[in-house]
Design a protein around this motif. Structure first.
Motif, short mmCIF file in Angstrom:
data_model
loop_
_atom_site.label_atom_id
_atom_site.label_comp_id
_atom_site.label_asym_id
_atom_site.label_seq_id
_atom_site.Cartn_x
_atom_site.Cartn_y
_atom_site.Cartn_z
N PRO A 307 0.84 -1.21 0.00
CA PRO A 307 0.00 0.00 0.00
C PRO A 307 0.87 1.26 0.00
O PRO A 307 1.97 1.27 0.57
N ALA A 308 0.38 2.31 -0.58
CA ALA A 308 1.14 3.56 -0.66
C ALA A 308 1.11 4.31 0.68
O ALA A 308 2.12 4.85 1.11
N ASP A 309 -0.04 4.30 1.35
CA ASP A 309 -0.21 5.09 2.57
C ASP A 309 -0.37 4.18 3.78
O ASP A 309 -1.30 3.36 3.83
N LEU A 310 0.50 4.31 4.75
CA LEU A 310 0.49 3.44 5.92
C LEU A 310 -0.79 3.61 6.74
O LEU A 310 -1.43 2.62 7.12
N LYS A 311 -1.18 4.84 7.02
CA LYS A 311 -2.32 5.06 7.91
C LYS A 311 -3.61 4.53 7.32
O LYS A 311 -4.42 3.91 8.02
#
Length: 559
Positions: A307-311
């Motif tokens: 995934p690009a965004d962890l959150k």
């Protein structure tokens, strides 16, 4: 640097299964001065007695320094010393004649380093008491890594090269908003335990909290800080301690706090992922650790799809953990093959662990197994306290790692830095009270091997001898003082005290919905020692500073 943590949490699991800081004014000078109550004997014949007095009477050494925090130059006075505390119930009115025929009672000289901003009025200057956990750890980690005026430079997520180490101005010291008192746990630092049954008197959940409560009350009196805004800052087991101390300060000492700041929380040891396998039928630890597993796999790029965004990714994992994963674990042996296969595949997608391995683990992978397996095909173990770190495995056939790569990566730097700083800047550790002029700074004690984890919760008649749960203590403190604010800081890459565990515990504090609004939770892209990552330290400073300045109202004279 906290290798006892693995032992500590393991013992907590075993327990769950088995029962399942003289005068009130400071005098400072440009050079170090030993306080009058510590004046050393000059004759060789008195050195032995003086050495004994060193650990049975309060000591203090004063020095001066300065720090620049976010462009602001701050002149401070540092006091390094000890205060003497006794077990709960000790009678300070007993005369010497009453005691002379008795065995010496247990006592602890607790070492501290306090930093006071020069020229600040006590009633408008917050004071924050800071300590690490263990149990049985000194406060060197928070002192030299997070909020002291000097910090040691360490590598971000790799082993810090051997000495010499750089000790630099700490741009993120909390001295810009608060005076600071770093407290070493009984039996650590330059403090020592004395008297009969000394370890039994201080090595335990309630005994330890009593010692810290007594220390803080003494410190406030000794240095005239009763009317200052007051805060606790505890890390790891220090959060367990803070919950009890916050309540005891109010109940036993009549001291209300403005805020309690938690870092890497563990308040309910039934949620411990390290020993979850020893507590079958309690599946919650697996649920609460899954998002931290996912964050770790994301960091090391071990996910089938990155995934690009962890959150955003973690929000998805948290939802799965509380729904489908929880449902599958609650099914136990009654789970259908189809559901088992589907959940195993999803766990693979979120953790990068092989599907077959997940099935062999019955969908339940504990902390040590995950640390061993994630990069196991490369012969590498991930860190436990900070899973961004990794290191060569000691035994590729073992089920768990034999060490914590993060602890090994920076312990030496902290130990060397503090020994140098204490002796050359604080001028403590080479006391003239001793013939050889040297005292050992103990970074850890052996408390964990002797710890009594039983705990008497508020409004109960007797201690409970199962896994420690201090949620009722923190809730009690918040109910007694409805203006008390709580702040929880967490690292995504902490496998020792997973961040979702902390969120879950805060959501389950036995307080009203309105009181629950007094809790603030913040996460960082770091590990257990959030401050080990420089960007996260800067964020931690800003968040904690804002929390402190927003939770007290200066007196009119300061406006």
């Amino acid at each position: 640097m906290k290798q006892t943590q693995r032992i500590k949490l393991g013992l907590a699991g075993v327990v769950a299964i088995g029962a399942l800081l003289g005068t009130t004014a400071l005098t400072f000078s440009a050079s170090p001065v030993w306080a009058e109550d510590q004046k050393p004997a000059s004759e060789a014949s008195k050195q032995k007695d003086a050495g004994q007095d060193f650990f049975t009477k309060p000591q203090s050494v004063t020095s001066n320094g300065s720090v620049t925090v976010h462009g602001a130059h701050i002149e401070y006075q540092a006091v390094s010393g000890t205060l003497i505390v006794h077990p709960k119930g000790w009678d300070d009115s007993a005369s010497a004649d009453d005691e002379k025929d008795k065995k010496p009672g247990a006592a602890a000289s607790i070492f501290y380093v306090a930093y006071f901003k020069k020229g600040a009025a006590a009633e408008n200057r917050p004071i924050t008491f800071i300590y690490n956990g263990g149990p049985g750890s000194s406060s060197v980690w928070l002192h030299m890594g997070a909020f002291g005026p000097k910090k040691v430079v360490t590598a971000d997520d790799a082993h810090t090269p051997a000495a010499p180490y750089s000790i630099v101005n700490n741009n993120d010291s909390l001295l810009d908003v608060s005076d600071l008192v770093f407290i070493d746990a009984p039996g650590t630092g330059y403090g020592r335990l004395t008297g009969t049954d000394k370890e039994k008197a201080f090595f335990g959940t309630d005994a330890d909290a009593n010692a810290f409560t007594d220390f803080i009350a003494q410190f406030l009196s000794r240095y005239g800080r009763y009317n200052s805004p007051k805060y606790l800052f505890g890390e790891s087991y220090g959060t367990t301690r803070s919950a009890i101390v916050a309540n005891q300060l109010a109940d036993d000492k009549g001291i209300d706090l403005n805020g309690v700041i938690l870092l890497s929380q563990i308040l309910n040891y039934d949620n411990d992922i390290d020993a979850a396998q020893m507590n079958p039928s309690v599946d919650q630890p697996y649920v609460l650790s899954l998002p931290s597993y996912a964050a770790t796999a994301w960091y090391h790029k071990r996910l089938p799809t990155q995934p690009a965004d962890l959150k955003t990714f973690l929000q998805e994992v948290e939802h799965f953990a509380l729904t489908d994963y929880t449902s599958a674990l609650q099914d136990g042996n009654a789970i259908t093959p189809e559901k088992r296969d589907a959940v195993a595949q999803k766990l693979h997608d979120y953790t990068g662990l092989p599907v077959d391995y997940i099935k062999k683990a019955d969908l339940r992978v504990n902390g040590g197994e995950f640390e061993k397996t994630l990069l196991g095909d490369k012969g590498i173990d991930t860190g436990r306290l900070d899973s961004r770190f990794s290191g060569p495995t000691m035994d590729q056939l073992a089920q768990y790692p034999y060490y914590d790569p993060q602890s090994s990566a920076m312990s030496s730097a902290y130990i060397a830095a503090f020994n140098d700083y204490a002796r050359n800047s604080l001028h403590y550790g080479n006391s003239p009270a001793f013939g050889n002029g040297y005292q050992e700074y103990k970074f850890f004690s052996d408390a964990i091997m002797k710890w009594d984890f039983s705990h008497k919760q508020p409004n109960t008649d007797f201690p409970i001898h199962n896994a420690v749960n201090v949620l009722p203590d923190l809730a009690s403190a918040m109910k007694h003082n409805t203006s008390l604010k709580v702040m929880l800081n967490q690292g995504y890459f902490d496998l020792g005290t997973p961040y979702f565990q902390g969120i879950y515990e805060m959501r389950h504090l036995p307080v009203s919905y309105d009181l629950s609004k007094n809790v603030q939770i913040v996460q960082y892209e770091s590990g257990h020692m959030v401050y080990a990552h420089q960007d996260s330290l800067a964020q931690l400073h800003d968040n904690v500073a804002k929390f402190i300045t927003s939770t007290y109202k200066p007196t009119s004279a300061a406006k």
